[in-house]
Design an enzyme around this catalytic site. Structure first.
Site, PDB file in Angstrom:
ATOM      1  N   SER A 116      73.407 -27.673 117.210  1.00 40.49           N
ATOM      2  CA  SER A 116      72.066 -27.684 117.782  1.00 40.49           C
ATOM      3  C   SER A 116      71.923 -26.811 119.023  1.00 40.49           C
ATOM      4  CB  SER A 116      71.615 -29.117 118.073  1.00 40.49           C
ATOM      5  OG  SER A 116      72.071 -29.530 119.323  1.00 40.49           O
ATOM      6  N   LYS A 159      71.295 -31.314 125.121  1.00 39.50           N
ATOM      7  CA  LYS A 159      70.000 -30.627 124.985  1.00 39.50           C
ATOM      8  C   LYS A 159      69.602 -29.987 126.309  1.00 39.50           C
ATOM      9  CE  LYS A 159      68.623 -32.296 120.804  1.00 39.50           C
ATOM     10  NZ  LYS A 159      70.023 -32.673 120.426  1.00 39.50           N
TER      11      LYS A 159
END
Lengths: 204, 204
Positions: A116, A159
DNA sequence: TACACTGTAGAACGTGAGTTCTATGCTTGC
DNA sequence: GCAAGCATAGAACTCACGTTCTACAGTGTA
């Protein structure tokens, strides 16, 4: 720059280095003598004086184990310059500097799984160094954990973080993935930031 | 795990750590006493005995500066586990291990400019650690230099290396760039491999 | 109240450890 | 062959330094 070392001096210098690495403190003159087969402490002192004159060591006079190694590369790595990853026309400038891999003392390490953050070039298997105490700014890469007791409790994710009007956006760096939105209230009560990524390390 | 430290013990322990960092050797009992305002060397010994019992230090008896710091994180960083960069459903397994950033002693460092290794997630500004002496295998990322006296003499480039039938292929990791082909003869005389990339490091 | 625990001081002992001095072989170059 | 320089041994000196012992004061607990 440095003067050459004679054989006994080289042996002494090598022994001091080895001893410091192993014991975390310099040896005494008698320990040096024992190691390099010199019977007289005065004789060891003689060689140490030469090593000092040649710039390999310094000594704090009259202090026990007062040998200080110069050039004991302080866990840093020389940065030789920059290199072109592009066309092979660029050269090495001499951007003399040191990369200190030992500067990370507060951080802990996590190994990354998944894709990701791939658009930020953090790949599967990379290690990220995470600082628990660093200030978090918009756009920083953080380790966030959902703490409430649900199916994914304790789940941690990597993230980029952005504070928006009434919510927090956790943005993956992967165009095929969607951001996670968390309301301010939920954020305060159910999420925890474990730290901020300060460096990435990858072994081949 | 570790027993709590009383105030004077914590001060002593902190001082030892600081002293070792600064001087490269442990302090004597009298130096400790001077720093934490304890008048008696016997008293210092008393606290050191406790620190030893609690597991913070060890001592080599009768040796000067014989204090050995335990948990003096040996320049390694704890790997806490793995983290999901993907969906936030993965958890920390406890892959207890240590990432030793100090293991790189033979390598030197180059800072990368350009995008040609971007598909391997080596980005502009990253540092690559280069080992001069490592064996080169097909597919390794290497620093190659063109040594003949032409316009681009001394030019270094970062590429993956592949030995083909009669030539060497220097392959960028960037789909928009073409590989460089070098004949065996030219390779032997005009090119030099400066080393192999063993690790990548990026600071944020 | 008495006991245990911790923190502190002072002194004394024995050895650890840096330093200094004298002497003596080895080379090596003039 | 002799001076210069390096390598070495031995002994002696003087503090440095770890260790041990005695004493005492404050705090908390049974």
């Amino acid at each position: 720059m440095e003067a050459e070392l004679s054989d006994p001096q080289a042996r002494i210098y090598a022994f001091i280095n080895e001893y410091v690495r192993e014991h975390g403190r310099p040896p005494t003159n008698r320990e040096i003598g024992g190691a390099v087969d010199i019977q007289s402490t005065g004789h060891v002192d003689y060689h140490l004086t030469i090593l000092e004159k040649k710039g390999y060591i310094r000594r704090e006079r009259k202090k026990s184990r007062g040998i200080i190694l110069m050039h004991s590369e302080p866990r840093g790595l020389r940065i030789e310059g920059t290199i072109a990853a592009g066309v092979p026309l660029d050269i090495y400038p001499d951007a003399r500097d040191t990369l200190d891999l030992g500067e990370h003392t507060r951080e802990y390490v996590l190994q990354v799984r998944g894709q990701s953050m791939i658009d930020d070039h953090i790949a599967d298997g990379d290690y990220v160094l995470v600082d628990r105490d660093a200030a978090i700014n918009d756009g920083d890469i953080v380790v966030a954990t959902h703490t409430v007791a649900t199916a994914d409790a304790g789940a941690a994710t990597l993230k980029r973080i952005y504070k928006e009007q009434d919510r927090i956006r956790l943005q993956p760096a992967n165009s095929t993935m969607d951001p996670i939105y968390v309301s301010k209230a939920e954020w305060d009560h159910e999420w925890e930031v474990q730290g901020k990524v300060t460096a990435v390390y990858r072994r081949f």
